[in-house]
Design a protein around this motif. Structure first.
Motif, mmCIF file in Angstrom:
data_model
loop_
_atom_site.group_PDB
_atom_site.id
_atom_site.type_symbol
_atom_site.label_atom_id
_atom_site.label_comp_id
_atom_site.label_asym_id
_atom_site.label_seq_id
_atom_site.Cartn_x
_atom_site.Cartn_y
_atom_site.Cartn_z
ATOM 1 N N PHE A 8 44.777 73.209 131.108
ATOM 2 C CA PHE A 8 43.872 72.600 130.139
ATOM 3 C C PHE A 8 42.612 72.109 130.851
ATOM 4 O O PHE A 8 41.486 72.322 130.387
ATOM 5 C CB PHE A 8 44.598 71.440 129.440
ATOM 6 C CG PHE A 8 43.781 70.740 128.395
ATOM 7 C CD1 PHE A 8 43.531 71.345 127.172
ATOM 8 C CD2 PHE A 8 43.273 69.471 128.623
ATOM 9 C CE1 PHE A 8 42.770 70.697 126.196
ATOM 10 C CE2 PHE A 8 42.515 68.822 127.669
ATOM 11 C CZ PHE A 8 42.264 69.445 126.450
ATOM 12 N N TYR A 9 42.807 71.479 131.998
ATOM 13 C CA TYR A 9 41.694 70.942 132.801
ATOM 14 C C TYR A 9 40.694 72.048 133.157
ATOM 15 O O TYR A 9 39.487 71.897 132.932
ATOM 16 C CB TYR A 9 42.290 70.303 134.057
ATOM 17 C CG TYR A 9 41.325 69.972 135.165
ATOM 18 C CD1 TYR A 9 40.518 68.832 135.109
ATOM 19 C CD2 TYR A 9 41.249 70.772 136.309
ATOM 20 C CE1 TYR A 9 39.655 68.516 136.150
ATOM 21 C CE2 TYR A 9 40.397 70.462 137.348
ATOM 22 C CZ TYR A 9 39.601 69.342 137.267
ATOM 23 O OH TYR A 9 38.746 69.039 138.288
ATOM 24 N N PHE A 10 41.191 73.164 133.669
ATOM 25 C CA PHE A 10 40.266 74.234 134.069
ATOM 26 C C PHE A 10 39.543 74.827 132.852
ATOM 27 O O PHE A 10 38.368 75.182 132.938
ATOM 28 C CB PHE A 10 40.997 75.322 134.863
ATOM 29 C CG PHE A 10 41.262 74.911 136.288
ATOM 30 C CD1 PHE A 10 40.219 74.816 137.197
ATOM 31 C CD2 PHE A 10 42.532 74.589 136.715
ATOM 32 C CE1 PHE A 10 40.429 74.408 138.509
ATOM 33 C CE2 PHE A 10 42.773 74.180 138.029
ATOM 34 C CZ PHE A 10 41.722 74.094 138.921
ATOM 35 N N ALA A 11 40.254 74.893 131.737
ATOM 36 C CA ALA A 11 39.624 75.419 130.517
ATOM 37 C C ALA A 11 38.511 74.479 130.045
ATOM 38 O O ALA A 11 37.398 74.925 129.700
ATOM 39 C CB ALA A 11 40.679 75.600 129.424
ATOM 40 N N VAL A 12 38.795 73.185 130.050
ATOM 41 C CA VAL A 12 37.788 72.196 129.609
ATOM 42 C C VAL A 12 36.579 72.219 130.540
ATOM 43 O O VAL A 12 35.426 72.205 130.096
ATOM 44 C CB VAL A 12 38.413 70.774 129.542
ATOM 45 C CG1 VAL A 12 37.336 69.697 129.421
ATOM 46 C CG2 VAL A 12 39.387 70.685 128.378
ATOM 47 N N LYS A 13 36.848 72.260 131.841
ATOM 48 C CA LYS A 13 35.746 72.280 132.820
ATOM 49 C C LYS A 13 34.811 73.462 132.553
ATOM 50 O O LYS A 13 33.590 73.331 132.572
ATOM 51 C CB LYS A 13 36.295 72.388 134.247
ATOM 52 C CG LYS A 13 36.921 71.120 134.757
ATOM 53 C CD LYS A 13 35.866 70.061 134.947
ATOM 54 C CE LYS A 13 36.144 69.075 136.000
ATOM 55 N NZ LYS A 13 35.297 67.864 135.913
ATOM 56 N N LYS A 14 35.399 74.629 132.298
ATOM 57 C CA LYS A 14 34.573 75.820 132.087
ATOM 58 C C LYS A 14 33.730 75.675 130.807
ATOM 59 O O LYS A 14 32.531 75.983 130.797
ATOM 60 C CB LYS A 14 35.464 77.063 132.016
ATOM 61 C CG LYS A 14 34.714 78.366 131.811
ATOM 62 C CD LYS A 14 33.771 78.651 132.979
ATOM 63 C CE LYS A 14 32.771 79.753 132.718
ATOM 64 N NZ LYS A 14 33.330 81.072 132.676
ATOM 65 N N LEU A 15 34.384 75.181 129.735
ATOM 66 C CA LEU A 15 33.654 75.052 128.464
ATOM 67 C C LEU A 15 32.506 74.049 128.578
ATOM 68 O O LEU A 15 31.431 74.238 127.995
ATOM 69 C CB LEU A 15 34.614 74.628 127.347
ATOM 70 C CG LEU A 15 35.528 75.755 126.862
ATOM 71 C CD1 LEU A 15 36.497 75.247 125.806
ATOM 72 C CD2 LEU A 15 34.719 76.925 126.309
ATOM 73 N N VAL A 16 32.733 72.993 129.333
ATOM 74 C CA VAL A 16 31.686 71.987 129.506
ATOM 75 C C VAL A 16 30.537 72.542 130.355
ATOM 76 O O VAL A 16 29.365 72.239 130.103
ATOM 77 C CB VAL A 16 32.322 70.707 130.087
ATOM 78 C CG1 VAL A 16 31.325 69.895 130.872
ATOM 79 C CG2 VAL A 16 32.897 69.861 128.966
#
Ligand SMILES: NC(=O)c1ccc[n+]([C@@H]2O[C@H](COP(=O)([O-])OP(=O)(O)OC[C@H]3O[C@@H](n4cnc5c(N)ncnc54)[C@H](OP(=O)(O)O)[C@@H]3O)[C@@H](O)[C@H]2O)c1
Length: 216
Positions: free
Chosen positions: A128-136
């Motif tokens: 989830f963390y890596f997905a959020v980082k990329k979207l941000v």
């Protein structure tokens, strides 16, 4: 230069504050607790106490008044989904909006190499963390502000070497937090580096030369 660091109580945030203060910059920031504020004050950093998760962009904006650049160095580091969501996700979006509202021209985000966890059999929180980082990163890169996204490889707590590899794409490896902070400070001092995503790992090029080589 007047710099506001969100996450100034963190490892990289603190090292960055120290580096900038040593360069003669004025460092301000946001912390969660009064004891953090007092510790930072002793080192010349003027922090305000507040919970980013509970704060609106409108409430954050006045703290950024007169600032030249907002730096976002906070994050859950792959912790609980709720923190990742509130800080690495919504927190960045809020900080970006507050930066716009306060007429601060520049926004720098400490992100992460998207493939950092590859092969590590990540748990759900880290995925989830890596997905959020990329979207941000996507959101910040679409801003009209003078943005900068720095994606370091895995952070380690060894002494900085002063030499790095920095560019639009770098392999995943490790980098000392000291070198990340020194690189970010050098990037902030180079106004010609703007609207770029730069990946960072340990390497053999002196920091100032590596920064200079990325001027477009
Ligand atoms: N770990 C890695 O290998 C790695 C690799 C590449 C990039 N990064 C990125 O680099 C960033 C900085 O790393 P670091 O080692 O300096 O991290 P750190 O020492 O854990 O600092 C994290 C900062 O975020 C703040 N924070 C965490 N959760 C929060 C919450 N729920 N609400 C408000 N503030 C919160 C902390 O505040 P408190 O002091 O109050 O807790 C602290 O200021 C990370 O967030 C990550 O995005 C990490």
């Amino acid at each position: 230069m007047r710099v506001f660091i969100i996450g100034v109580s963190g490892a990289v945030g603190g090292l960055l504050a120290r580096n900038l203060t040593d360069r003669g910059d004025e460092v301000l920031g946001l912390v969660r607790r009064a004891d953090q504020r007092d510790r930072l004050a002793a080192r010349g950093t003027v922090a305000q106490v507040g919970e980013l998760a509970d704060m609106s962009a409108e409430a954050l904006a006045p703290m950024l008044s007169g600032v030249h650049v907002t730096v976002f160095a906070a994050g859950s580091n792959g912790g609980a989904k709720k923190d990742t969501s509130e800080i690495d996700g919504e927190g960045v979006v809020k900080a970006l909006e507050a930066t716009r509202l306060a007429d601060v021209p520049r926004f720098a985000l400490l992100s992460v190499l998207p493939e950092a966890g590859r092969g590590d059999d990540l748990d759900e929180d880290k995925e989830f963390y890596f997905a959020v980082k990329k979207l941000v990163d996507v959101t910040v890169s679409e801003s009209y502000l003078d943005w900068l996204i720095l994606r370091p490889a895995m952070l380690v707590d060894r002494a900085g070497t002063g030499t790095i590899a920095l560019g639009p794409a770098q392999p995943h490896d490790e980098i000392s937090r000291e070198d990340v902070a020194a690189t970010l400070a050098a990037l902030l001092h180079e106004p010609l580096i703007r609207r770029q995503i730069l990946e960072l790992t340990q390497g053999s090029t002196p920091i100032e030369a590596a920064v200079h080589a990325n001027i477009r």
